[in-house]
Design a protein around this motif. Structure first.
Motif, mmCIF file in Angstrom:
data_model
loop_
_atom_site.group_PDB
_atom_site.id
_atom_site.type_symbol
_atom_site.label_atom_id
_atom_site.label_comp_id
_atom_site.label_asym_id
_atom_site.label_seq_id
_atom_site.Cartn_x
_atom_site.Cartn_y
_atom_site.Cartn_z
ATOM 1 N N THR A 14 154.212 36.116 -107.661
ATOM 2 C CA THR A 14 154.287 35.067 -106.504
ATOM 3 C C THR A 14 155.423 35.254 -105.439
ATOM 4 O O THR A 14 154.749 34.993 -104.183
ATOM 5 C CB THR A 14 154.553 33.793 -107.232
ATOM 6 N N VAL A 15 156.412 35.887 -105.912
ATOM 7 C CA VAL A 15 157.516 36.191 -104.936
ATOM 8 C C VAL A 15 157.127 37.165 -104.014
ATOM 9 O O VAL A 15 157.270 37.010 -102.630
ATOM 10 C CB VAL A 15 158.671 36.519 -105.568
ATOM 11 N N ASP A 16 156.462 38.236 -104.542
ATOM 12 C CA ASP A 16 155.960 39.411 -103.532
ATOM 13 C C ASP A 16 154.951 39.002 -102.718
ATOM 14 O O ASP A 16 155.029 39.022 -101.399
ATOM 15 C CB ASP A 16 155.475 40.634 -104.348
ATOM 16 N N ARG A 17 154.174 38.034 -102.988
ATOM 17 C CA ARG A 17 152.949 37.629 -102.227
ATOM 18 C C ARG A 17 153.427 36.616 -101.219
ATOM 19 O O ARG A 17 153.207 36.573 -99.993
ATOM 20 C CB ARG A 17 151.703 36.664 -102.790
ATOM 21 N N LEU A 18 154.399 35.886 -101.690
ATOM 22 C CA LEU A 18 155.363 34.868 -100.626
ATOM 23 C C LEU A 18 155.917 35.828 -99.413
ATOM 24 O O LEU A 18 155.780 35.573 -98.364
ATOM 25 C CB LEU A 18 155.999 33.896 -101.257
ATOM 26 N N SER A 19 156.699 36.638 -99.874
ATOM 27 C CA SER A 19 157.422 37.411 -99.133
ATOM 28 C C SER A 19 156.724 38.432 -98.087
ATOM 29 O O SER A 19 156.900 38.425 -96.907
ATOM 30 C CB SER A 19 158.538 38.306 -99.519
ATOM 31 N N ASN A 20 155.405 38.736 -98.592
ATOM 32 C CA ASN A 20 154.401 39.580 -97.698
ATOM 33 C C ASN A 20 153.979 38.574 -96.650
ATOM 34 O O ASN A 20 153.626 39.163 -95.569
ATOM 35 C CB ASN A 20 153.262 39.893 -98.646
ATOM 36 N N ARG A 21 153.730 37.236 -96.980
ATOM 37 C CA ARG A 21 153.207 36.412 -96.017
ATOM 38 C C ARG A 21 154.168 36.000 -95.049
ATOM 39 O O ARG A 21 153.928 36.063 -93.905
ATOM 40 C CB ARG A 21 152.961 35.078 -96.687
ATOM 41 N N LEU A 22 155.530 35.993 -95.403
ATOM 42 C CA LEU A 22 156.356 35.577 -94.381
ATOM 43 C C LEU A 22 157.024 36.704 -93.626
ATOM 44 O O LEU A 22 157.219 36.555 -92.310
ATOM 45 C CB LEU A 22 157.842 35.308 -95.156
ATOM 46 N N THR A 23 156.535 38.040 -93.942
ATOM 47 C CA THR A 23 156.806 39.136 -92.994
ATOM 48 C C THR A 23 155.891 39.066 -91.727
ATOM 49 O O THR A 23 156.051 39.823 -90.779
ATOM 50 C CB THR A 23 156.925 40.603 -93.811
ATOM 51 N N HIS A 24 154.751 38.546 -91.909
ATOM 52 C CA HIS A 24 153.603 38.818 -91.220
ATOM 53 C C HIS A 24 153.670 37.364 -90.040
ATOM 54 O O HIS A 24 153.159 37.464 -89.225
ATOM 55 C CB HIS A 24 152.373 38.756 -91.806
ATOM 56 N N LEU A 25 154.630 36.404 -90.288
ATOM 57 C CA LEU A 25 154.663 35.488 -89.427
ATOM 58 C C LEU A 25 155.444 36.035 -88.129
ATOM 59 O O LEU A 25 156.477 36.646 -88.065
ATOM 60 C CB LEU A 25 155.310 34.151 -89.962
ATOM 61 N N LYS A 26 155.137 35.596 -86.844
ATOM 62 C CA LYS A 26 155.649 35.854 -85.674
ATOM 63 C C LYS A 26 156.829 34.697 -85.592
ATOM 64 O O LYS A 26 156.728 33.494 -85.892
ATOM 65 C CB LYS A 26 154.862 36.019 -84.396
ATOM 66 N N PRO A 27 157.937 35.085 -84.852
ATOM 67 C CA PRO A 27 159.165 34.331 -84.694
ATOM 68 C C PRO A 27 158.276 32.911 -83.806
ATOM 69 O O PRO A 27 157.702 33.008 -82.868
ATOM 70 C CB PRO A 27 160.119 34.708 -83.682
ATOM 71 N N ILE A 28 158.734 31.824 -84.040
ATOM 72 C CA ILE A 28 158.335 30.577 -83.548
ATOM 73 C C ILE A 28 158.826 30.320 -82.118
ATOM 74 O O ILE A 28 158.210 30.164 -80.976
ATOM 75 C CB ILE A 28 158.415 29.422 -84.256
ATOM 76 N N LEU A 29 160.147 30.594 -82.055
ATOM 77 C CA LEU A 29 160.824 30.449 -80.567
ATOM 78 C C LEU A 29 161.358 31.761 -80.235
ATOM 79 O O LEU A 29 162.020 32.441 -81.019
ATOM 80 C CB LEU A 29 162.190 29.557 -81.133
ATOM 81 N N SER A 30 161.006 31.850 -78.859
ATOM 82 C CA SER A 30 161.445 33.280 -78.357
ATOM 83 C C SER A 30 162.328 32.620 -76.942
ATOM 84 O O SER A 30 162.369 31.403 -76.711
ATOM 85 C CB SER A 30 160.191 33.947 -77.826
ATOM 86 N N PHE A 31 162.968 33.543 -76.533
ATOM 87 C CA PHE A 31 163.676 33.288 -75.325
ATOM 88 C C PHE A 31 162.782 32.686 -74.051
ATOM 89 O O PHE A 31 163.491 31.456 -73.473
ATOM 90 C CB PHE A 31 164.440 34.327 -74.982
ATOM 91 N N GLU A 32 161.854 33.071 -74.011
ATOM 92 C CA GLU A 32 161.013 32.553 -72.997
ATOM 93 C C GLU A 32 160.712 31.051 -73.347
ATOM 94 O O GLU A 32 160.566 30.483 -72.244
ATOM 95 C CB GLU A 32 159.670 33.339 -72.821
ATOM 96 N N ILE A 33 160.209 30.929 -74.413
ATOM 97 C CA ILE A 33 159.748 29.375 -74.642
ATOM 98 C C ILE A 33 160.973 28.554 -74.516
ATOM 99 O O ILE A 33 160.809 27.364 -74.006
ATOM 100 C CB ILE A 33 159.289 29.439 -76.138
ATOM 101 N N VAL A 34 162.396 28.701 -74.737
ATOM 102 C CA VAL A 34 163.370 28.032 -74.920
ATOM 103 C C VAL A 34 163.893 27.824 -73.530
ATOM 104 O O VAL A 34 163.844 26.342 -73.062
ATOM 105 C CB VAL A 34 164.806 28.475 -75.735
ATOM 106 N N ILE B 255 161.705 28.040 -70.625
ATOM 107 C CA ILE B 255 160.659 26.961 -70.105
ATOM 108 C C ILE B 255 160.962 25.504 -70.529
ATOM 109 O O ILE B 255 160.651 24.693 -69.669
ATOM 110 C CB ILE B 255 159.306 27.871 -70.270
ATOM 111 N N ALA B 256 161.120 25.258 -71.843
ATOM 112 C CA ALA B 256 161.334 23.919 -72.319
ATOM 113 C C ALA B 256 162.428 23.381 -71.569
ATOM 114 O O ALA B 256 162.453 22.161 -71.219
ATOM 115 C CB ALA B 256 161.447 23.998 -73.810
ATOM 116 N N VAL B 257 163.530 24.225 -71.452
ATOM 117 C CA VAL B 257 164.921 23.761 -70.671
ATOM 118 C C VAL B 257 164.700 23.261 -69.441
ATOM 119 O O VAL B 257 165.102 22.167 -68.709
ATOM 120 C CB VAL B 257 165.969 24.672 -70.897
ATOM 121 N N PHE B 258 163.710 24.326 -68.609
ATOM 122 C CA PHE B 258 163.507 24.065 -67.268
ATOM 123 C C PHE B 258 162.620 22.676 -66.892
ATOM 124 O O PHE B 258 163.032 21.945 -66.208
ATOM 125 C CB PHE B 258 162.890 25.222 -66.682
ATOM 126 N N VAL B 259 161.704 22.752 -67.817
ATOM 127 C CA VAL B 259 160.635 21.503 -67.692
ATOM 128 C C VAL B 259 161.626 19.975 -68.018
ATOM 129 O O VAL B 259 161.313 19.208 -67.255
ATOM 130 C CB VAL B 259 159.520 21.479 -68.454
#
Length: 129
Positions: free
Chosen positions: A6-26, A28-32
């Motif tokens: 279960t731990v291996d499956r969960l860590s495998n899923r977490l490694t495929h997630l992209k970062p939610i916040l990037s510099f560009e998104i932050v 643009i949000a501050v500018f808007v």
């Protein structure tokens, strides 16, 4: 206790997630956010026909200077302390030690810039009379 598969499956899923916040998104949000909250107040014409009056510009620049000066002070001190904490708590981790050293140097540079900016502005005010 959680089974290993279960731990291996969960860590495998977490490694495929992209970062939610990037510099560009932050950015643009501050500018808007700034666009919506500041609105058109800074672009309005002076009431009463100032005819070249610069007191509005002086106030805007003075407020901008104060915000930058205070931000430089507190950000510099915070980064300096954070750098010392990371650097001194690194133990045998050379990468963390290097990161802490860089943070400490950056914070120290910001503190020096804070005092240097104050001295420069004082000199310019003295020259201007």
């Amino acid at each position: 206790m959680i089974p290993k598969h279960t731990v291996d499956r969960l860590s495998n899923r977490l490694t495929h997630l992209k970062p939610i916040l990037s510099f560009e998104i932050v950015f643009i949000a501050v500018f808007v956010t700034l666009v919506f909250f500041t609105g058109g107040a800074a672009a309005q014409a002076p009431v009463g026909g100032g005819g070249g009056n610069t007191s509005g510009w002086e106030t805007i620049l003075d407020n901008l200077y104060n915000v930058l000066y205070i931000t430089l002070q507190y950000a510099g001190l915070t980064i300096l302390v954070l750098g010392f904490i990371v650097w001194l708590s690194a133990r045998n981790n050379s990468q963390r030690s290097e990161t802490g050293m860089k943070l400490t140097m950056g914070g120290a540079a910001m503190v020096v810039a804070y005092f240097g900016l104050g001295a420069l502005v004082s000199l310019l005010e003295f020259i201007a009379g």
